[in-house]
Design a protein around this motif. Structure first.
Motif, PDB file in Angstrom:
ATOM      1  N   SER A  48      -9.572   9.594  -7.911  1.00 52.59           N
ATOM      2  CA  SER A  48     -10.105  10.948  -7.911  1.00 52.59           C
ATOM      3  C   SER A  48      -8.969  11.953  -7.767  1.00 52.59           C
ATOM      4  CB  SER A  48     -11.094  11.141  -6.756  1.00 52.59           C
ATOM      5  OG  SER A  48     -12.157  10.217  -6.852  1.00 52.59           O
ATOM      6  N   ARG A  49      -9.148  13.102  -8.387  1.00 54.87           N
ATOM      7  CA  ARG A  49      -8.126  14.146  -8.260  1.00 54.87           C
ATOM      8  C   ARG A  49      -8.018  14.566  -6.792  1.00 54.87           C
ATOM      9  NH1 ARG A  49      -6.997  19.364 -11.854  1.00 54.87           N
ATOM     10  NH2 ARG A  49      -7.561  17.899 -13.493  1.00 54.87           N
ATOM     11  N   PRO A  50      -6.816  14.555  -6.237  1.00 52.20           N
ATOM     12  CA  PRO A  50      -6.678  14.866  -4.808  1.00 52.20           C
ATOM     13  C   PRO A  50      -6.664  16.362  -4.537  1.00 52.20           C
ATOM     14  CG  PRO A  50      -4.525  14.449  -5.746  1.00 52.20           C
ATOM     15  CD  PRO A  50      -5.535  14.220  -6.863  1.00 52.20           C
ATOM     16  N   ASP A  51      -6.820  16.705  -3.273  1.00 46.89           N
ATOM     17  CA  ASP A  51      -6.532  18.057  -2.814  1.00 46.89           C
ATOM     18  C   ASP A  51      -5.029  18.102  -2.576  1.00 46.89           C
ATOM     19  OD1 ASP A  51      -6.124  20.428  -1.506  1.00 46.89           O
ATOM     20  OD2 ASP A  51      -7.724  20.167  -0.042  1.00 46.89           O
TER      21      ASP A  51
ATOM     22  N   ASP B 113       0.836  -1.192   0.000  1.00 48.41           N
ATOM     23  CA  ASP B 113       0.000   0.000   0.000  1.00 48.41           C
ATOM     24  C   ASP B 113       0.877   1.251   0.000  1.00 48.41           C
ATOM     25  OD1 ASP B 113      -2.372  -1.547   0.235  1.00 48.41           O
ATOM     26  OD2 ASP B 113      -2.030  -1.732   2.389  1.00 48.41           O
ATOM     27  N   PHE B 114       0.468   2.235  -0.792  1.00 48.83           N
ATOM     28  CA  PHE B 114       1.207   3.489  -0.878  1.00 48.83           C
ATOM     29  C   PHE B 114       0.235   4.652  -0.954  1.00 48.83           C
ATOM     30  CE2 PHE B 114       3.994   0.311  -2.763  1.00 48.83           C
ATOM     31  CZ  PHE B 114       5.236   0.619  -2.225  1.00 48.83           C
ATOM     32  N   GLY B 115       0.661   5.788  -0.398  1.00 48.40           N
ATOM     33  CA  GLY B 115      -0.070   7.013  -0.606  1.00 48.40           C
ATOM     34  C   GLY B 115       0.202   7.554  -1.998  1.00 48.40           C
ATOM     35  N   MET B 116      -0.702   8.369  -2.501  1.00 42.56           N
ATOM     36  CA  MET B 116      -0.565   8.870  -3.869  1.00 42.56           C
ATOM     37  C   MET B 116       0.720   9.660  -4.091  1.00 42.56           C
ATOM     38  SD  MET B 116      -4.383  10.148  -4.832  1.00 42.56           S
ATOM     39  CE  MET B 116      -3.809  10.749  -6.422  1.00 42.56           C
TER      40      MET B 116
ATOM     41  N   LEU C  72      -2.470  15.960 -16.743  1.00 39.87           N
ATOM     42  CA  LEU C  72      -2.018  15.344 -15.495  1.00 39.87           C
ATOM     43  C   LEU C  72      -1.571  13.910 -15.728  1.00 39.87           C
ATOM     44  CD1 LEU C  72      -1.702  15.238 -12.422  1.00 39.87           C
ATOM     45  CD2 LEU C  72      -4.156  14.761 -12.247  1.00 39.87           C
ATOM     46  N   LEU C  73      -2.365  13.143 -16.472  1.00 44.80           N
ATOM     47  CA  LEU C  73      -2.007  11.755 -16.747  1.00 44.80           C
ATOM     48  C   LEU C  73      -0.726  11.663 -17.568  1.00 44.80           C
ATOM     49  CD1 LEU C  73      -5.531  10.240 -17.472  1.00 44.80           C
ATOM     50  CD2 LEU C  73      -4.033   9.671 -15.557  1.00 44.80           C
ATOM     51  N   ARG C  74      -0.572  12.542 -18.550  1.00 43.22           N
ATOM     52  CA  ARG C  74       0.649  12.534 -19.357  1.00 43.22           C
ATOM     53  C   ARG C  74       1.875  12.826 -18.495  1.00 43.22           C
ATOM     54  NH1 ARG C  74      -2.399  15.393 -23.265  1.00 43.22           N
ATOM     55  NH2 ARG C  74      -1.309  17.326 -22.703  1.00 43.22           N
ATOM     56  N   LYS C  75       1.722  13.741 -17.555  1.00 42.21           N
ATOM     57  CA  LYS C  75       2.828  14.061 -16.652  1.00 42.21           C
ATOM     58  C   LYS C  75       3.195  12.852 -15.801  1.00 42.21           C
ATOM     59  CE  LYS C  75       5.796  16.498 -14.309  1.00 42.21           C
ATOM     60  NZ  LYS C  75       7.089  16.910 -14.917  1.00 42.21           N
ATOM     61  N   ILE C  76       2.191  12.173 -15.274  1.00 44.02           N
ATOM     62  CA  ILE C  76       2.450  10.995 -14.433  1.00 44.02           C
ATOM     63  C   ILE C  76       3.120   9.893 -15.243  1.00 44.02           C
ATOM     64  CG2 ILE C  76       1.334   9.156 -13.113  1.00 44.02           C
ATOM     65  CD1 ILE C  76      -0.745  11.273 -12.253  1.00 44.02           C
ATOM     66  N   LEU C  77       2.654   9.684 -16.475  1.00 41.43           N
ATOM     67  CA  LEU C  77       3.289   8.682 -17.331  1.00 41.43           C
ATOM     68  C   LEU C  77       4.749   9.026 -17.589  1.00 41.43           C
ATOM     69  CD1 LEU C  77       0.609   7.893 -20.088  1.00 41.43           C
ATOM     70  CD2 LEU C  77       1.203   6.544 -18.073  1.00 41.43           C
TER      71      LEU C  77
ATOM     72  N   ILE D  82       3.513  18.383 -11.290  1.00 41.47           N
ATOM     73  CA  ILE D  82       2.253  17.645 -11.345  1.00 41.47           C
ATOM     74  C   ILE D  82       1.078  18.583 -11.111  1.00 41.47           C
ATOM     75  CG2 ILE D  82       0.876  15.897 -10.138  1.00 41.47           C
ATOM     76  CD1 ILE D  82       3.487  14.327  -9.713  1.00 41.47           C
ATOM     77  N   VAL D  83       1.218  19.492 -10.152  1.00 41.70           N
ATOM     78  CA  VAL D  83       0.153  20.463  -9.878  1.00 41.70           C
ATOM     79  C   VAL D  83      -0.055  21.361 -11.090  1.00 41.70           C
ATOM     80  CG1 VAL D  83      -0.517  22.439  -8.461  1.00 41.70           C
ATOM     81  CG2 VAL D  83       0.501  20.421  -7.388  1.00 41.70           C
TER      82      VAL D  83
END
Length: 277
Positions: free
Chosen positions: A77-80, A49-52, A108-113, A97-98
């Motif tokens: 879901s998009r986090p705060d 388990d990991f936090g985002m 956002l997804l492209r950045k994460i990839l 990322i922000v």
């Protein structure tokens, strides 16, 4: 032999489907279960388990486990961002990322990839791993849409695609030519719940089914992530909303448990249709 897969797992049934396919094909897998999203049933496969925002810990674990590829699957879901507790690596990446998130979900997804690719991981789409579990052209079950229902489907697909161009969502519901709902951040299930609460004269019923749910990928998105998905629960909720059927673009809609989708659609009197493009 396929390289070991690191499955970055959010909510919903898609991560389990990917894990089950890897298990069936005897492909080694390690599951990154995202806190607050991943289904508890994913604990049956090796993982942690990991936090985002624990990006450094996630990358370190994937490398320690010998993963050569990653797959991002499931609902997140998009986090705060102000409430996240990043590790050191996460803190260095968080500003970018922000900034990407401010341009929309696709950015956002492209950045994460790009983070995973920069670390040397190949990125695989859930649809590639699942193989044939995509909606084909024509009817999936015994029912086919009438000309009127097919007209609703085409309009719903058009609305979903135009909505996707604006990075809003992937789904829409149309009944008798009237747009009843467009999916946004709430997701398909919640959208169908909204439709079910509309006045009876706007939608169908179990005795007089009308209207269609259509799902389409965003034209701007990377199809390795966030491909639209339906499962038997989608059929159940569409039926509860009085809809006559569900449709998508052939080859662009992932099916979670094809046989269960067909069984539910046939039992409830709905069609499932793949529109050729």
């Amino acid at each position: 032999m396929s390289v070991k897969l690191g499955l970055i797992a959010g909510g919903g049934d898609l991560p389990q489907a990917v894990a089950q396919r890897c298990e069936a094909e005897r492909r080694a897998i390690y599951v990154v279960r995202l806190d607050g999203f991943a289904d508890p049933h994913l604990a049956r496969w090796p993982g942690d388990d990991f936090g985002m925002a624990q990006i450094g810990a996630i990358l370190k674990a994937l490398k320690a486990q010998g993963c050569g590829a990653v797959c991002l699957a499931g609902i997140v879901s998009r986090p705060d961002f102000k409430t996240l507790k990043p590790d050191f690596k996460g803190a260095t990446l968080l500003p970018g990322i922000v900034a990407a998130a401010s341009r929309g979900d696709d950015a956002l997804l492209r950045k994460i990839l790009s983070v995973f690719e920069a670390e040397g991981f190949a990125v695989e789409g859930a649809d590639d791993i699942l193989g044939g579990e995509m909606l084909g052209a024509g009817a999936l079950g015994v029912r086919t849409p009438t000309p009127e229902q097919l007209s609703d489907l085409k309009k719903a697909l058009h609305v979903a695609e135009r909505s996707g161009e604006l990075d809003i969502g992937q789904g829409a519901v149309v009944c008798d030519g009237l747009v009843l709902a467009v999916e946004a951040q709430e997701g398909t299930d919640a959208m169908l719940g909204r439709v079910a609460e509309l006045p009876a004269d706007l939608r169908g019923s179990s005795s007089d089914r009308k209207g269609v749910l259509a799902k389409a990928p965003k034209p701007i998105q990377d199809l390795r992530v966030d491909m639209p998905v339906i499962g038997p629960r989608t059929v159940e909720l569409a039926a509860a909303a009085g809809l006559a059927g569900i449709g998508g673009v052939a080859g662009r809609l992932i099916l979670i448990d094809r046989s269960a989708i067909v069984a539910a659609a046939d039992r409830l009197g709905l069609f499932v249709w793949g529109e050729e493009r």
